[in-house]
Design a protein around this motif. Structure first.
Motif, PDB file in Angstrom:
ATOM      1  N   PRO A   1       0.809  -1.230   0.000  1.00 15.07           N
ATOM      2  CA  PRO A   1       0.000   0.000   0.000  1.00 15.07           C
ATOM      3  C   PRO A   1       0.837   1.273   0.000  1.00 15.07           C
ATOM      4  CG  PRO A   1      -0.847  -1.582   1.607  1.00 15.07           C
ATOM      5  CD  PRO A   1       0.474  -2.114   1.135  1.00 15.07           C
ATOM      6  N   GLU A   2       1.949   1.271   0.718  1.00 15.06           N
ATOM      7  CA  GLU A   2       2.778   2.485   0.773  1.00 15.06           C
ATOM      8  C   GLU A   2       3.394   2.776  -0.591  1.00 15.06           C
ATOM      9  OE1 GLU A   2       4.639   3.189   5.082  1.00 15.06           O
ATOM     10  OE2 GLU A   2       5.234   1.256   4.208  1.00 15.06           O
ATOM     11  N   GLN A  27       2.230   1.742  -3.517  1.00 17.85           N
ATOM     12  CA  GLN A  27       1.154   2.109  -4.436  1.00 17.85           C
ATOM     13  C   GLN A  27       0.730   3.568  -4.237  1.00 17.85           C
ATOM     14  OE1 GLN A  27      -1.103   0.177  -6.894  1.00 17.85           O
ATOM     15  NE2 GLN A  27       1.025  -0.475  -7.108  1.00 17.85           N
ATOM     16  N   ARG A  28       0.672   3.986  -2.983  1.00 15.61           N
ATOM     17  CA  ARG A  28       0.316   5.386  -2.727  1.00 15.61           C
ATOM     18  C   ARG A  28       1.399   6.324  -3.251  1.00 15.61           C
ATOM     19  NH1 ARG A  28      -2.798   8.951  -0.362  1.00 15.61           N
ATOM     20  NH2 ARG A  28      -1.850  10.841   0.493  1.00 15.61           N
ATOM     21  N   ARG A  29       2.649   5.941  -3.061  1.00 12.97           N
ATOM     22  CA  ARG A  29       3.727   6.804  -3.553  1.00 12.97           C
ATOM     23  C   ARG A  29       3.689   6.895  -5.080  1.00 12.97           C
ATOM     24  NH1 ARG A  29       5.901  11.386  -2.704  1.00 12.97           N
ATOM     25  NH2 ARG A  29       7.994  11.597  -3.598  1.00 12.97           N
ATOM     26  N   ALA A  30       3.336   5.802  -5.755  1.00 17.09           N
ATOM     27  CA  ALA A  30       3.197   5.856  -7.212  1.00 17.09           C
ATOM     28  C   ALA A  30       2.150   6.887  -7.603  1.00 17.09           C
ATOM     29  CB  ALA A  30       2.821   4.474  -7.755  1.00 17.09           C
ATOM     30  N   MET A  31       1.044   6.912  -6.870  1.00 17.52           N
ATOM     31  CA  MET A  31      -0.001   7.900  -7.138  1.00 17.52           C
ATOM     32  C   MET A  31       0.528   9.318  -6.909  1.00 17.52           C
ATOM     33  SD  MET A  31      -3.400   8.579  -4.901  1.00 17.52           S
ATOM     34  CE  MET A  31      -2.271   9.060  -3.581  1.00 17.52           C
ATOM     35  N   GLU A  32       1.315   9.506  -5.849  1.00 14.31           N
ATOM     36  CA  GLU A  32       1.864  10.828  -5.558  1.00 14.31           C
ATOM     37  C   GLU A  32       2.860  11.279  -6.625  1.00 14.31           C
ATOM     38  OE1 GLU A  32       1.526  10.404  -0.677  1.00 14.31           O
ATOM     39  OE2 GLU A  32       3.465  10.198  -1.688  1.00 14.31           O
ATOM     40  N   LEU A  33       3.366  10.336  -7.403  1.00 13.42           N
ATOM     41  CA  LEU A  33       4.277  10.652  -8.501  1.00 13.42           C
ATOM     42  C   LEU A  33       3.538  10.749  -9.835  1.00 13.42           C
ATOM     43  CD1 LEU A  33       7.284   8.365  -7.488  1.00 13.42           C
ATOM     44  CD2 LEU A  33       7.129  10.856  -7.267  1.00 13.42           C
ATOM     45  N   PHE A  56       1.221   8.568 -11.236  1.00 16.62           N
ATOM     46  CA  PHE A  56       0.765   7.356 -11.900  1.00 16.62           C
ATOM     47  C   PHE A  56      -0.685   7.056 -11.523  1.00 16.62           C
ATOM     48  CE2 PHE A  56       5.377   6.719 -11.714  1.00 16.62           C
ATOM     49  CZ  PHE A  56       5.638   6.324 -13.016  1.00 16.62           C
ATOM     50  N   ARG A  57      -1.394   6.396 -12.419  1.00 19.28           N
ATOM     51  CA  ARG A  57      -2.733   5.915 -12.106  1.00 19.28           C
ATOM     52  C   ARG A  57      -2.628   4.534 -11.475  1.00 19.28           C
ATOM     53  NH1 ARG A  57      -6.977   7.878 -16.633  1.00 19.28           N
ATOM     54  NH2 ARG A  57      -5.887   9.713 -17.404  1.00 19.28           N
ATOM     55  N   ALA A  58      -3.585   4.232 -10.607  1.00 20.18           N
ATOM     56  CA  ALA A  58      -3.616   2.913  -9.995  1.00 20.18           C
ATOM     57  C   ALA A  58      -3.693   1.853 -11.081  1.00 20.18           C
ATOM     58  CB  ALA A  58      -4.800   2.801  -9.045  1.00 20.18           C
ATOM     59  N   ARG A  59      -3.159   0.689 -10.804  1.00 21.74           N
ATOM     60  CA  ARG A  59      -3.044  -0.332 -11.852  1.00 21.74           C
ATOM     61  C   ARG A  59      -4.384  -0.821 -12.363  1.00 21.74           C
ATOM     62  NH1 ARG A  59      -3.016  -5.506  -9.085  1.00 21.74           N
ATOM     63  NH2 ARG A  59      -2.989  -5.202  -6.836  1.00 21.74           N
TER      64      ARG A  59
END
Length: 413
Positions: free
Chosen positions: A342-343, A345-351, A353-356
């Motif tokens: 989860p951490e 995945q959240r950081r990907a969003m903060e950069l 990216f869209r959720a997979r």
């Protein structure tokens, strides 16, 4: 010794022992520093890091290395016992070169990942694929150029919340017509494509260059190869070529539309975001997350978004699904971690990216909330956009080689 010399006692060294009360006071004043430090290490989860074995993952990556080179991501991976050492190269170059000795390769899109999967399958060495996030292919531009296209009827402003819109739909058929010398139904010499100053009625841009989208090196980059596929789809009547003869003919037809090549994919985004980007390339093919990451940083640093840079979403679109290809057991462990933690995945969003699982035209719910909280306009696309279909992998490879005059790669596994 002479009898008349007086005797002198030798000096004695006396040691003063501290009282128990003073000793307790000294210890009490010194203890809080290490105790507080210990508490912080325990709370951060870093206490055991020096004692835990850290696995170094050898990786080849294209533009999605932005995620793994983020300091927060590096710390999160270290917490789980991973350090990632990255060799940077374009997606297609990753697939065409030797990747023995690597744990993972991470091209930016499916075609390159498919090449690798097929090569390994033929060698009876199957791979595992992970899709931790997605990022649509976009045409990044500047507001003045987008408004010129809107006035021409080639682009359309997308609705936004507050302020000026950051997002436009680009009508791909009309956009490519301009490069073919066709404007509002009138055809001139197809080799004499329109230039910016010919359609700019209000002297917004004062640019005499041809109206083209600039890509990275087609021979190396997934973004360039995917844009080639989009252009081919539109030029072929919203259909992909069915056989090699069609593919070769189509590749030679669209080659003039894709002649502005040369920069690796990462540098294309960097050039677009640089102070001189507007004078170098009015329209650049990049990924959505690269634009959103810029806006997120800008809002965090200056409290406002960059309103001069905008995105053009092609009316014919293709959502890229970067695939992390695990070649070893350690690589598979990393793939599972970045896809499920989860951490991370959240950081990907903060950069940006869209959720997979957010493969539709709209941004994922979490990304929407994240951008809204920071007063950053949320990207939306038109519901009637056409979903493009890329040519089959062998035909796409053939077209890339023709359009890019790509050198023959040796040493492929």
């Amino acid at each position: 010794m002479p009898a008349n010399r007086p005797t002198t006692e030798e000096p004695r060294l006396s040691v003063t022992r501290p009282t128990r009360r003073r000793l307790r006071g000294a210890l009490a004043s010194a203890l809080p520093v290490p105790v507080i430090g210990l508490a912080l290490l325990v709370a951060s989860g870093n206490l055991l890091l020096p004692l835990r074995q850290v696995v170094t993952i050898e990786a080849k990556m294209a533009s999605k290395r932005d995620f793994f080179q983020d300091p927060v991501v590096e710390r999160l991976l270290m917490k789980h016992g991973f350090r990632v050492h990255i060799t940077n190269m374009g997606s297609r170059e990753i697939a065409k070169q030797d990747y023995e000795g690597y744990d993972v390769v991470f091209p930016s899109g499916q075609p390159a990942a498919d090449l690798i999967s097929r090569q390994r399958a033929r060698a009876n060495r199957p791979v595992l694929l992970y899709r931790p996030f997605v990022s649509p292919l976009v045409l990044a531009s500047y507001r003045d150029y987008a408004e010129v296209l809107a006035a021409e009827g080639v682009a359309e402003r997308l609705p936004g919340t507050g302020g000026r819109t950051m997002y436009y739909t680009l009508r791909m058929r009309e956009f490519l017509d301009l490069a073919h010398g066709k404007r509002k139904g009138a055809q001139r010499d197809p080799d004499n494509g329109y230039r910016w100053d010919e359609i700019d009625r209000h002297d917004r841009v004062r640019n005499g260059n041809k109206i083209l989208a600039q890509t990275s090196d087609i021979c190396e980059s997934n973004s360039a190869g995917t844009y080639l596929g989009l252009v081919a789809f539109v030029e072929h009547g919203n259909d992909a070529p069915d056989n090699e003869a069609e593919a070769e003919q189509l590749a030679r037809k669209i080659k003039p539309l894709l002649v502005e090549q040369g920069l690796p994919s990462s540098e294309r985004a960097e050039t677009y975001l640089s102070p001189d980007g507007q004078s170098i390339a009015p329209i650049s093919v990049i990924y959505e997350h690269q634009f959103l990451a810029h806006q997120i940083r800008r809002e965090a640093e200056k409290g406002t978004t960059d309103e001069e840079r905008v995105l053009l979403y092609p009316s014919t679109r293709f959502v890229t699904e970067p695939q992390l290809v695990a070649l070893t057991g350690d690589g598979a462990r990393l793939g599972e971690l970045v896809s499920e933690d989860p951490e991370l995945q959240r950081r990907a969003m903060e950069l940006g990216f869209r959720a997979r699982n957010a493969t539709s035209g709209a941004a994922g719910d979490e990304l929407t909330r994240f951008l809204t909280e920071r007063r950053i306009p949320v990207p939306t696309t038109s519901s009637d956009d056409t979903r493009a279909v890329l040519p089959s992998l062998p035909l796409l490879e053939k077209m890339i080689e023709i359009v890019g005059d790509c050198p023959d790669r040796t040493g492929s596994p």
